[in-house]
Design a protein around this motif. Structure first.
Motif, PDB file in Angstrom:
ATOM      1  N   PHE A 108      -7.306  -8.754  -3.339  1.00  0.00           N
ATOM      2  CA  PHE A 108      -6.344  -8.666  -3.612  1.00  0.00           C
ATOM      3  C   PHE A 108      -6.510  -6.184  -3.682  1.00  0.00           C
ATOM      4  O   PHE A 108      -4.926  -5.705  -3.328  1.00  0.00           O
ATOM      5  CB  PHE A 108      -5.382  -8.513  -5.229  1.00  0.00           C
ATOM      6  CG  PHE A 108      -4.646  -8.079  -5.394  1.00  0.00           C
ATOM      7  CD1 PHE A 108      -3.778  -8.671  -4.859  1.00  0.00           C
ATOM      8  CD2 PHE A 108      -4.609  -6.937  -6.647  1.00  0.00           C
ATOM      9  CE1 PHE A 108      -2.214  -8.894  -6.057  1.00  0.00           C
ATOM     10  CE2 PHE A 108      -3.396  -6.503  -6.978  1.00  0.00           C
ATOM     11  CZ  PHE A 108      -1.936  -7.847  -6.823  1.00  0.00           C
ATOM     12  N   VAL A 109      -7.426  -5.714  -4.109  1.00  0.00           N
ATOM     13  CA  VAL A 109      -7.347  -4.335  -3.832  1.00  0.00           C
ATOM     14  C   VAL A 109      -7.480  -3.902  -2.560  1.00  0.00           C
ATOM     15  O   VAL A 109      -7.271  -3.576  -2.489  1.00  0.00           O
ATOM     16  CB  VAL A 109      -8.615  -3.979  -5.329  1.00  0.00           C
ATOM     17  CG1 VAL A 109      -9.482  -1.882  -4.545  1.00  0.00           C
ATOM     18  CG2 VAL A 109      -8.559  -4.369  -5.914  1.00  0.00           C
ATOM     19  N   TYR A 165      -7.139  -5.375   0.199  1.00  0.00           N
ATOM     20  CA  TYR A 165      -5.277  -5.229   0.812  1.00  0.00           C
ATOM     21  C   TYR A 165      -4.110  -4.324   0.396  1.00  0.00           C
ATOM     22  O   TYR A 165      -4.204  -3.922   1.225  1.00  0.00           O
ATOM     23  CB  TYR A 165      -4.209  -7.066   0.374  1.00  0.00           C
ATOM     24  CG  TYR A 165      -3.198  -7.115   0.428  1.00  0.00           C
ATOM     25  CD1 TYR A 165      -3.187  -7.900   1.877  1.00  0.00           C
ATOM     26  CD2 TYR A 165      -1.999  -6.438   0.665  1.00  0.00           C
ATOM     27  CE1 TYR A 165      -1.567  -8.110   2.312  1.00  0.00           C
ATOM     28  CE2 TYR A 165      -1.045  -7.256   0.658  1.00  0.00           C
ATOM     29  CZ  TYR A 165      -0.813  -7.713   1.993  1.00  0.00           C
ATOM     30  OH  TYR A 165       0.804  -8.403   2.699  1.00  0.00           O
ATOM     31  N   TYR A 166      -3.994  -3.909  -1.102  1.00  0.00           N
ATOM     32  CA  TYR A 166      -3.596  -3.027  -1.528  1.00  0.00           C
ATOM     33  C   TYR A 166      -3.781  -1.728  -0.619  1.00  0.00           C
ATOM     34  O   TYR A 166      -3.016  -0.849  -0.797  1.00  0.00           O
ATOM     35  CB  TYR A 166      -3.092  -2.754  -3.324  1.00  0.00           C
ATOM     36  CG  TYR A 166      -3.206  -1.102  -3.369  1.00  0.00           C
ATOM     37  CD1 TYR A 166      -1.278  -1.947  -4.140  1.00  0.00           C
ATOM     38  CD2 TYR A 166      -3.785  -0.292  -3.988  1.00  0.00           C
ATOM     39  CE1 TYR A 166      -0.031  -1.134  -4.484  1.00  0.00           C
ATOM     40  CE2 TYR A 166      -2.501   0.689  -4.648  1.00  0.00           C
ATOM     41  CZ  TYR A 166      -0.963   0.281  -4.608  1.00  0.00           C
ATOM     42  OH  TYR A 166      -0.172   1.484  -5.139  1.00  0.00           O
ATOM     43  N   ARG A 221      -0.654  -0.633   1.228  1.00  0.00           N
ATOM     44  CA  ARG A 221      -0.323   0.447   0.666  1.00  0.00           C
ATOM     45  C   ARG A 221       0.849  -0.394  -0.266  1.00  0.00           C
ATOM     46  O   ARG A 221       1.964  -0.350  -0.408  1.00  0.00           O
ATOM     47  CB  ARG A 221      -0.184   1.637   0.898  1.00  0.00           C
ATOM     48  CG  ARG A 221      -0.989   2.381   1.508  1.00  0.00           C
ATOM     49  CD  ARG A 221      -1.761   2.717   0.554  1.00  0.00           C
ATOM     50  NE  ARG A 221      -2.562   3.554   0.700  1.00  0.00           N
ATOM     51  CZ  ARG A 221      -3.662   4.318   0.217  1.00  0.00           C
ATOM     52  NH1 ARG A 221      -3.116   3.956  -1.236  1.00  0.00           N
ATOM     53  NH2 ARG A 221      -4.222   5.119   0.628  1.00  0.00           N
ATOM     54  N   LYS A 222       0.934  -1.544  -0.618  1.00  0.00           N
ATOM     55  CA  LYS A 222       1.570  -2.853  -1.307  1.00  0.00           C
ATOM     56  C   LYS A 222       0.989  -3.826  -1.887  1.00  0.00           C
ATOM     57  O   LYS A 222      -0.177  -4.567  -1.665  1.00  0.00           O
ATOM     58  CB  LYS A 222       2.416  -3.033   0.174  1.00  0.00           C
ATOM     59  CG  LYS A 222       2.055  -4.214   1.033  1.00  0.00           C
ATOM     60  CD  LYS A 222       3.762  -4.349   1.521  1.00  0.00           C
ATOM     61  CE  LYS A 222       2.610  -5.607   2.691  1.00  0.00           C
ATOM     62  NZ  LYS A 222       4.245  -6.023   3.785  1.00  0.00           N
ATOM     63  N   GLN A 223       2.044  -4.250  -2.900  1.00  0.00           N
ATOM     64  CA  GLN A 223       1.124  -5.367  -3.559  1.00  0.00           C
ATOM     65  C   GLN A 223       0.738  -6.878  -2.466  1.00  0.00           C
ATOM     66  O   GLN A 223       2.305  -6.866  -1.873  1.00  0.00           O
ATOM     67  CB  GLN A 223       1.217  -5.507  -4.780  1.00  0.00           C
ATOM     68  CG  GLN A 223       0.608  -4.488  -6.046  1.00  0.00           C
ATOM     69  CD  GLN A 223       1.196  -4.820  -7.473  1.00  0.00           C
ATOM     70  OE1 GLN A 223       2.008  -5.675  -7.418  1.00  0.00           O
ATOM     71  NE2 GLN A 223       1.216  -3.767  -8.257  1.00  0.00           N
ATOM     72  N   LEU A 224      -0.313  -7.353  -3.243  1.00  0.00           N
ATOM     73  CA  LEU A 224      -0.181  -9.030  -2.688  1.00  0.00           C
ATOM     74  C   LEU A 224       1.336  -9.847  -3.069  1.00  0.00           C
ATOM     75  O   LEU A 224       0.520  -9.634  -4.221  1.00  0.00           O
ATOM     76  CB  LEU A 224      -1.410  -9.593  -2.466  1.00  0.00           C
ATOM     77  CG  LEU A 224      -1.203 -10.974  -1.123  1.00  0.00           C
ATOM     78  CD1 LEU A 224      -1.179 -10.535  -0.306  1.00  0.00           C
ATOM     79  CD2 LEU A 224      -3.180 -10.740  -1.569  1.00  0.00           C
ATOM     80  N   VAL A 225       1.962 -10.112  -2.589  1.00  0.00           N
ATOM     81  CA  VAL A 225       2.909 -10.888  -4.340  1.00  0.00           C
ATOM     82  C   VAL A 225       2.399 -12.422  -4.514  1.00  0.00           C
ATOM     83  O   VAL A 225       1.992 -12.522  -5.190  1.00  0.00           O
ATOM     84  CB  VAL A 225       4.453 -11.379  -3.085  1.00  0.00           C
ATOM     85  CG1 VAL A 225       4.954 -12.658  -4.207  1.00  0.00           C
ATOM     86  CG2 VAL A 225       4.698 -10.406  -2.574  1.00  0.00           C
ATOM     87  N   GLN A 226       2.012 -13.370  -3.244  1.00  0.00           N
ATOM     88  CA  GLN A 226       1.004 -14.851  -3.734  1.00  0.00           C
ATOM     89  C   GLN A 226      -0.315 -14.611  -2.772  1.00  0.00           C
ATOM     90  O   GLN A 226      -0.989 -13.959  -1.644  1.00  0.00           O
ATOM     91  CB  GLN A 226       1.512 -15.335  -2.591  1.00  0.00           C
ATOM     92  CG  GLN A 226       3.112 -16.330  -4.268  1.00  0.00           C
ATOM     93  CD  GLN A 226       3.941 -16.944  -3.484  1.00  0.00           C
ATOM     94  OE1 GLN A 226       5.063 -17.003  -1.848  1.00  0.00           O
ATOM     95  NE2 GLN A 226       3.972 -18.229  -4.041  1.00  0.00           N
ATOM     96  N   SER A 231       0.292 -17.462 -13.074  1.00  0.00           N
ATOM     97  CA  SER A 231      -1.118 -16.795 -12.494  1.00  0.00           C
ATOM     98  C   SER A 231      -2.038 -17.415 -11.777  1.00  0.00           C
ATOM     99  O   SER A 231      -3.384 -17.607 -10.803  1.00  0.00           O
ATOM    100  CB  SER A 231      -1.856 -16.330 -14.371  1.00  0.00           C
ATOM    101  OG  SER A 231      -2.208 -17.932 -14.409  1.00  0.00           O
TER     102      SER A 231
END
Length: 226
Positions: free
Chosen positions: A195-196, A198-199, A203-208, A159
């Motif tokens: 984070f939201v 970026y998604y 349309r994809k999650q932020l890895v780092q 985290s």
């Protein structure tokens, strides 16, 4: 204010160079500033903060490759930080050192998702020594943050990075418990918002996620309200 902004933009350009070179063990003195594509060394008039890159329309004069916007943004943001500092705090050099190193570490985190340990410990030593001498050290904040960071690293090691935890322990020496809580709330809120965004945008999650820039923004907001 204008002179402070110009001074800050000059430091921002230099901080950007440091942040790009030190983590990969390159000298900050040699070679001189050059185009990363064609390796051509830049003339003095191509190194004027803000104006040079705008005049060149964000392209190299020699190979015409597109120049990264990171230097321009770093110069603008650092110029704004210096203006903010001198407007609110005049010549508080310790605070200027604090926000300048925070900005530099933020750039490193953005570029490489890591920070230079030597720079971190140097900042740590200078800040803690100054707070000790000024009798403004917050032991309760340090103990609380160190305890919480140890729990996080033990139960949820992914985290937060170790660098983020060490940085928070360092900064906690100069912040009251209330200011520390405000900083963490603001940084977390900004991080989740990005984070939201970026998604939704890609349309994809932020890895780092580089978290130090959000901690720095939280720090500046908290210090502005002191």
């Amino acid at each position: 204010m204008i002179l402070h902004f110009i001074l800050g933009s000059c430091f921002g350009s230099f901080f950007c160079l440091i942040a790009q070179r030190i983590p990969i063990n390159e000298s900050i003195l040699s070679p001189g500033s050059h185009c990363n594509h064609c390796q051509t060394r830049l003339a003095w008039y191509e190194l004027i903060p803000l104006f040079s890159i705008l005049w060149q329309n964000f392209h190299c004069r020699y190979c015409h490759s597109k120049l990264p916007i990171s230097y321009f943004l770093a110069e603008v943001v650092c110029g704004a930080l210096f203006s903010w500092h001198f407007y609110f705090y005049s010549w508080n050099l310790l605070l200027l050192f604090w926000i300048s190193t925070a900005f530099l570490l933020s750039l490193m985190d953005i570029f490489y998702l890591l920070i230079d340990s030597l720079l971190l410990y140097l900042m740590w030593g200078i800040l803690w020594l100054s707070w000790f001498l000024n009798a403004s050290f917050h032991w309760k904040s340090v103990i609380l943050v160190a305890f919480v960071m140890c729990l996080i690293l033990f139960f949820a090691p992914r985290s937060l990075g170790i660098g983020d935890c060490l940085l928070l322990i360092c900064w906690s020496g100069g912040l009251s418990l209330v200011s520390l809580a405000q900083l963490l709330f603001i940084a977390s809120l900004l991080g989740v918002t990005y984070f939201v965004f970026y998604y939704v945008r890609y349309r994809k999650q932020l890895v780092q996620l580089p978290f130090i820039p959000f901690l720095t923004m939280g720090l500046i907001i908290v210090l502005s309200n002191k």
